[in-house]
Design a protein around this motif. Structure first.
Motif, PDB file in Angstrom:
ATOM      1  N   ARG A   1       0.714  -1.107  -0.243  1.00 50.94           N
ATOM      2  CA  ARG A   1       0.817   0.316  -0.168  1.00 50.94           C
ATOM      3  C   ARG A   1       0.576   1.285   0.435  1.00 50.94           C
ATOM      4  NH1 ARG A   1      -4.838  -0.523   4.518  1.00 50.94           N
ATOM      5  NH2 ARG A   1      -5.068  -3.141   4.300  1.00 50.94           N
TER       6      ARG A   1
ATOM      7  N   ASP B   1       0.158   3.810   1.149  1.00 43.49           N
ATOM      8  CA  ASP B   1      -1.147   4.929   2.375  1.00 43.49           C
ATOM      9  C   ASP B   1      -0.782   6.141   2.981  1.00 43.49           C
ATOM     10  OD1 ASP B   1       0.515   3.564   3.896  1.00 43.49           O
ATOM     11  OD2 ASP B   1      -1.012   2.153   4.711  1.00 43.49           O
TER      12      ASP B   1
ATOM     13  N   TYR C   1      -3.819   8.963   2.815  1.00 42.89           N
ATOM     14  CA  TYR C   1      -5.036   8.054   3.635  1.00 42.89           C
ATOM     15  C   TYR C   1      -4.618   8.009   4.814  1.00 42.89           C
ATOM     16  CZ  TYR C   1      -8.408   4.690   4.531  1.00 42.89           C
ATOM     17  OH  TYR C   1      -9.186   3.344   4.894  1.00 42.89           O
TER      18      TYR C   1
ATOM     19  N   ARG D   1     -10.932   9.428   4.887  1.00 43.56           N
ATOM     20  CA  ARG D   1     -10.129   7.895   5.149  1.00 43.56           C
ATOM     21  C   ARG D   1     -11.279   7.227   4.863  1.00 43.56           C
ATOM     22  NH1 ARG D   1      -7.583   8.046   9.747  1.00 43.56           N
ATOM     23  NH2 ARG D   1      -8.653   6.199  10.808  1.00 43.56           N
TER      24      ARG D   1
ATOM     25  N   GLU E   1     -10.673  -0.711   8.552  1.00 42.14           N
ATOM     26  CA  GLU E   1      -9.865  -0.436   7.940  1.00 42.14           C
ATOM     27  C   GLU E   1      -9.308  -1.470   8.967  1.00 42.14           C
ATOM     28  OE1 GLU E   1      -9.059   4.412   7.858  1.00 42.14           O
ATOM     29  OE2 GLU E   1      -9.400   3.479   9.739  1.00 42.14           O
TER      30      GLU E   1
END
Length: 168
Positions: free
Chosen positions: A70, A72, A75, A83, A156
């Protein structure tokens, strides 16, 4: 849930069999090439096919979201609502892209039945058919992720660091 656990164990076992077949083929190639000076043509093809199947089988059915690479940073720095929006948008984009590509992909794989691999003479639609299973696995994963996002459930899973962790 025991049924899902058995399904996971079965899928893991198939991946292990693919890797074992690839390893055995690789070792046969080494033995025949360097000990008997008689390379086998089919072992390279077997390695390639089992590698292809291992990758698509694993990525489509076995790996969890947190197992994938990822990027991220942005994010993780965003607040929860943003998110959630970003994750929902990404899920929709993946769902649409894979769903749109599915008919053409299936058609092409079906077309490949006219060709066979050079050494093992396996029809190419059988070899590349694993990609359809991969696409269906990805569609299922992102559909379930979108459902979790809409319900504001734990979408998540696997995010081990929060934005606060980076600012400490």
């Amino acid at each position: 849930m025991p049924f899902l656990r058995w399904l996971k164990i079965g899928a893991d076992s198939v991946a292990v069999l693919f890797l074992a077949a690839m390893f055995c083929s690789f070792m046969l190639q080494i033995i025949f090439r360097y000990l008997f000076n008689h390379p086998l043509s089919w072992t390279l093809e077997a390695c390639l096919i089992t590698w292809l199947w291992t990758v698509f089988w694993g990525c489509g059915l076995l790996l969890r979201d947190q197992d994938h690479v990822r990027f991220d940073i942005l994010y993780l720095a965003a607040p929860h609502k943003l998110r959630r929006l970003m994750a929902g948008l990404a899920a929709v984009i993946f769902l649409v892209a894979y769903a749109v590509s599915l008919p053409a992909t299936a058609d092409y794989i079906e077309f490949m039945k006219i060709e066979s691999s050079s050494s093992l003479k396996i029809r190419l639609d059988y070899i590349f058919g694993i990609y359809l299973l991969f696409v269906l696995g990805v569609l299922g994963r992102y559909f379930w992720r979108l459902v979790q996002i809409i319900r504001d459930q734990d979408f998540e899973t696997g995010i081990s660091h929060s934005a606060e962790h980076y600012s400490e």
